[in-house]
Design a protein around this motif. Structure first.
Motif, PDB file in Angstrom:
ATOM      1  N   HIS A 223      30.195   3.638  52.029  1.00 54.73           N
ATOM      2  CA  HIS A 223      29.153   3.323  53.024  1.00 54.73           C
ATOM      3  C   HIS A 223      28.052   2.444  52.436  1.00 54.73           C
ATOM      4  O   HIS A 223      27.310   1.802  53.154  1.00 54.73           O
ATOM      5  N   ALA A 224      27.979   2.410  51.064  1.00 53.36           N
ATOM      6  CA  ALA A 224      26.907   1.636  50.424  1.00 53.36           C
ATOM      7  C   ALA A 224      27.074   0.137  50.614  1.00 53.36           C
ATOM      8  O   ALA A 224      26.115  -0.604  50.461  1.00 53.36           O
ATOM      9  N   VAL A 225      28.276  -0.309  50.927  1.00 51.80           N
ATOM     10  CA  VAL A 225      28.472  -1.743  51.102  1.00 51.80           C
ATOM     11  C   VAL A 225      28.322  -2.154  52.569  1.00 51.80           C
ATOM     12  O   VAL A 225      28.486  -3.323  52.909  1.00 51.80           O
ATOM     13  N   LYS A 226      27.981  -1.190  53.421  1.00 57.26           N
ATOM     14  CA  LYS A 226      27.784  -1.542  54.827  1.00 57.26           C
ATOM     15  C   LYS A 226      26.445  -2.254  54.987  1.00 57.26           C
ATOM     16  O   LYS A 226      25.394  -1.677  54.683  1.00 57.26           O
ATOM     17  N   VAL A 227      26.490  -3.485  55.458  1.00 60.67           N
ATOM     18  CA  VAL A 227      25.261  -4.275  55.583  1.00 60.67           C
ATOM     19  C   VAL A 227      24.303  -3.620  56.570  1.00 60.67           C
ATOM     20  O   VAL A 227      23.082  -3.669  56.406  1.00 60.67           O
ATOM     21  N   SER A 228      24.844  -2.948  57.574  1.00 62.11           N
ATOM     22  CA  SER A 228      23.975  -2.371  58.603  1.00 62.11           C
ATOM     23  C   SER A 228      23.146  -1.210  58.062  1.00 62.11           C
ATOM     24  O   SER A 228      22.187  -0.787  58.698  1.00 62.11           O
ATOM     25  N   TYR A 229      23.490  -0.705  56.886  1.00 60.47           N
ATOM     26  CA  TYR A 229      22.710   0.409  56.339  1.00 60.47           C
ATOM     27  C   TYR A 229      21.480  -0.087  55.575  1.00 60.47           C
ATOM     28  O   TYR A 229      20.365   0.348  55.831  1.00 60.47           O
ATOM     29  N   THR A 230      21.685  -1.011  54.643  1.00 60.98           N
ATOM     30  CA  THR A 230      20.548  -1.476  53.821  1.00 60.98           C
ATOM     31  C   THR A 230      19.931  -2.762  54.360  1.00 60.98           C
ATOM     32  O   THR A 230      18.809  -3.091  54.030  1.00 60.98           O
ATOM     33  N   LEU A 231      20.685  -3.499  55.153  1.00 59.46           N
ATOM     34  CA  LEU A 231      20.290  -4.835  55.600  1.00 59.46           C
ATOM     35  C   LEU A 231      20.002  -5.750  54.402  1.00 59.46           C
ATOM     36  O   LEU A 231      19.316  -6.758  54.546  1.00 59.46           O
ATOM     37  N   CYS A 232      20.455  -5.351  53.253  1.00 59.31           N
ATOM     38  CA  CYS A 232      20.304  -6.144  52.012  1.00 59.31           C
ATOM     39  C   CYS A 232      18.849  -6.356  51.621  1.00 59.31           C
ATOM     40  O   CYS A 232      18.538  -7.256  50.836  1.00 59.31           O
ATOM     41  N   LEU A 233      17.936  -5.575  52.183  1.00 54.89           N
ATOM     42  CA  LEU A 233      16.517  -5.919  52.025  1.00 54.89           C
ATOM     43  C   LEU A 233      16.039  -5.820  50.584  1.00 54.89           C
ATOM     44  O   LEU A 233      15.291  -6.683  50.113  1.00 54.89           O
ATOM     45  N   GLY A 234      16.461  -4.769  49.877  1.00 48.89           N
ATOM     46  CA  GLY A 234      16.032  -4.635  48.484  1.00 48.89           C
ATOM     47  C   GLY A 234      16.585  -5.757  47.621  1.00 48.89           C
ATOM     48  O   GLY A 234      15.853  -6.393  46.858  1.00 48.89           O
ATOM     49  N   GLY A 235      17.867  -6.021  47.776  1.00 46.10           N
ATOM     50  CA  GLY A 235      18.507  -7.089  47.018  1.00 46.10           C
ATOM     51  C   GLY A 235      17.874  -8.434  47.324  1.00 46.10           C
ATOM     52  O   GLY A 235      17.644  -9.242  46.430  1.00 46.10           O
ATOM     53  N   LEU A 236      17.572  -8.659  48.615  1.00 46.72           N
ATOM     54  CA  LEU A 236      16.955  -9.931  48.992  1.00 46.72           C
ATOM     55  C   LEU A 236      15.562 -10.064  48.387  1.00 46.72           C
ATOM     56  O   LEU A 236      15.164 -11.157  47.972  1.00 46.72           O
ATOM     57  N   SER A 237      14.820  -8.963  48.329  1.00 38.71           N
ATOM     58  CA  SER A 237      13.490  -9.022  47.707  1.00 38.71           C
ATOM     59  C   SER A 237      13.621  -9.471  46.263  1.00 38.71           C
ATOM     60  O   SER A 237      12.866 -10.331  45.793  1.00 38.71           O
ATOM     61  N   PHE A 238      14.587  -8.903  45.575  1.00 39.62           N
ATOM     62  CA  PHE A 238      14.818  -9.268  44.174  1.00 39.62           C
ATOM     63  C   PHE A 238      15.235 -10.729  44.066  1.00 39.62           C
ATOM     64  O   PHE A 238      14.747 -11.476  43.220  1.00 39.62           O
ATOM     65  N   PHE A 239      16.127 -11.137  44.959  1.00 41.50           N
ATOM     66  CA  PHE A 239      16.582 -12.525  44.923  1.00 41.50           C
ATOM     67  C   PHE A 239      15.424 -13.480  45.201  1.00 41.50           C
ATOM     68  O   PHE A 239      15.292 -14.527  44.558  1.00 41.50           O
ATOM     69  N   LEU A 240      14.551 -13.109  46.150  1.00 41.64           N
ATOM     70  CA  LEU A 240      13.387 -13.958  46.434  1.00 41.64           C
ATOM     71  C   LEU A 240      12.471 -14.025  45.221  1.00 41.64           C
ATOM     72  O   LEU A 240      11.881 -15.070  44.925  1.00 41.64           O
TER      73      LEU A 240
END
Lengths: 240, 254
Positions: B64-81
């Protein structure tokens, strides 16, 4: 496949031969004697150790350093033997339930890569078409009207119109931050299900909306003199 | 000998390159760039285990951790930004001097005479605003999933610290162009901090490097913006990511 050591194969063959020989009584007897009696080589070893202890410790140390390392003394030269087989679950209680897992590569990394590409594309295109503001050189003698803080602080600036600066600028944001940090220690409800935590969700939603609405008002509905305006009537007084 | 087509030649060269010692010293066993990579569970594990990725991700995660609808990638995107901001920020540093006499001119010159100067400044500014937004939304998402509950309480605390650091990074950067917008936005902001009870004046003095905004403030905020706050943020990010794994991966499913 790992190779089975020769001596084990030999031992297994011997045991099989003994059983197949039909000499059940002899086999049983052998088992009994081996269980009741300590193996001879172990007895020998303990006797040898006792002998060594009688010698003065310093001498034994010197002697020990010169002696070659003890070789395997068990049958066939191996130093360990099978004492018992412990079935899984008889001593240890395995609590970890198997979890449905997937490989990070490719499943997670591909998602992350696509997300990174998307946000790069978005910010690139946005940066090509929209320029960052650069107003005229800073001038201490000319206060712009209105003077606004960066957008994320406009909620605070909005509070400044209602409360004493110490309350609006320090007490309220400080308290909000403090409570936010303490949230996991205040919220003792162990459930993560939304239906079990209606109060927590309501409180947080109120909190987030509180700031969002204040920021909106500060950004779009405040004009010259920080007075109320309607952006569609009086224009935008907002720079990012 | 039959004539080779260009495609065959290129293939031969790439094969030769991939068998070289240099290539194999760069790409560790299991790398998708190695010769003879095939998609099997063993290599899928090696791709993570034998690369820098292992510092961020385990070999396997919950489905379930790879489901985009759960995290919306927000943490990863913050890091990428944050990474994007570091890259564009380093570019900007080549053309900027933090003094009241030069700062605004430097930005103006950057926009008008430096190749891609305007574009990179735009990128830096917009991704900075975007990062404030993604960090804020990440916090909201974590709260609504109850992901701050045991054993993840402390990682939430670190997250709130990171949110504060993000705001401070953005705010210190706001002053640097030294235009009317920067000066007066920061005036409003620092006046507010001056109302800190008991030692408000001292707080303001330390922040401004004097009794009013000037060159000293600019230098102070510049150092905070390009060095100190990113340094602190990186340390907290390292702890944040490490704790995600130590606390059993991302939370959920609900």
């Amino acid at each position: 496949m790992a190779e089975i050591p020769e001596h084990l194969l030999k031992r297994a063959q011997e045991a099989r031969d003994r059983l197949q020989g039909g000499d059940d009584g002899a086999a049983l007897e052998a088992e009994e004697t081996s269980e009741s009696k300590i193996p001879e080589y172990l007895l020998e070893r303990s006797v040898a150790a006792k002998d060594r202890e009688t010698v003065s410790p310093s001498a034994s140390q010197v002697a020990g350093s010169t002696l070659p390392p003890p070789a395997g003394t068990g049958p066939g030269g191996n130093t360990q033997r099978l004492l018992t087989v412990v079935k899984s679950g008889s001593i240890q209680d395995v609590k970890l339930k198997p979890v449905d897992k997937v490989h990070v590569w490719p499943h997670l990394l591909v998602v992350e890569f696509v997300a990174a590409l998307a946000i790069t594309a978005f910010s690139t295109i946005f940066s090509i078409f929209v320029n960052a503001p650069l107003l005229e050189l800073a001038n201490f003698n000319q206060t712009p009207n209105p003077s606004k803080a960066p957008w994320y602080f406009l909620g605070l600036q909005e509070l400044l119109t209602m409360f004493h600066p110490m309350v609006a600028g320090v007490t309220i944001p400080g308290l909000a931050l403090f409570l936010l940090i303490l949230a996991p220690y205040i919220d003792k409800n162990p459930s993560k299900k939304p239906e079990d935590r209606k109060f927590a969700i309501a409180l947080m939603t109120f909190h987030l909306m509180f700031w969002a609405v204040l920021v909106m008002i500060g950004s779009f509905f405040r004009g010259p003199g920080f007075n109320f305006i309607f952006p569609w009537a009086d224009g935008l007084f907002f720079e990012l | 000998m039959p004539k080779q087509s260009i495609g065959e030649k290129l293939n031969g060269i790439s094969e030769q390159m991939k068998s070289s010692q240099a290539w194999n010293s760069i790409f560790r066993p299991g790398s998708i760039f190695r010769k003879g990579y095939s998609d099997n569970p063993r290599n899928r594990s090696y791709v993570v285990m034998n690369s820098l990725i292992y510092h961020l991700h385990p070999v396997k995660v919950k489905r379930h951790a790879v489901k985009v609808s759960y995290t919306l990638c927000l943490g990863g995107l913050s890091f990428f930004l944050f990474i994007l901001l570091t890259v564009t920020g380093i570019f900007l540093m080549f053309f900027y001097r933090p003094t009241a006499a030069q700062a605004w001119d430097d930005i103006y010159t950057l926009q008008t005479s430096v190749t891609f100067g305007l574009f990179v400044r735009n990128m830096h500014r917009w991704t900075a605003h975007l990062m404030v937004l993604t960090v804020f939304l990440h916090m909201a998402r974590v709260f609504y999933h109850g992901a701050y509950k045991a054993p993840r309480e402390f990682n939430w605390v670190i997250g709130v610290i990171l949110l504060t650091l993000t705001l401070l990074l953005s705010f210190t950067g706001y002053l640097l162009p030294w235009d009317q917008l920067a000066l007066w936005a920061v005036t409003v902001g620092t006046n507010m901090m001056g109302y800190t009870p008991v030692f408000g004046d001292q707080v303001r003095f330390v922040l401004l490097g004097g009794v009013e905004i000037g060159t000293d403030t600019l230098l102070r905020w510049y150092v905070l913006h390009v060095l100190m706050l990113p340094f602190v943020a990186v340390i907290f990010m390292a702890i944040h990511f490490w704790r995600v794994r130590k606390d059993g991966g991302i939370s959920g499913p609900l």
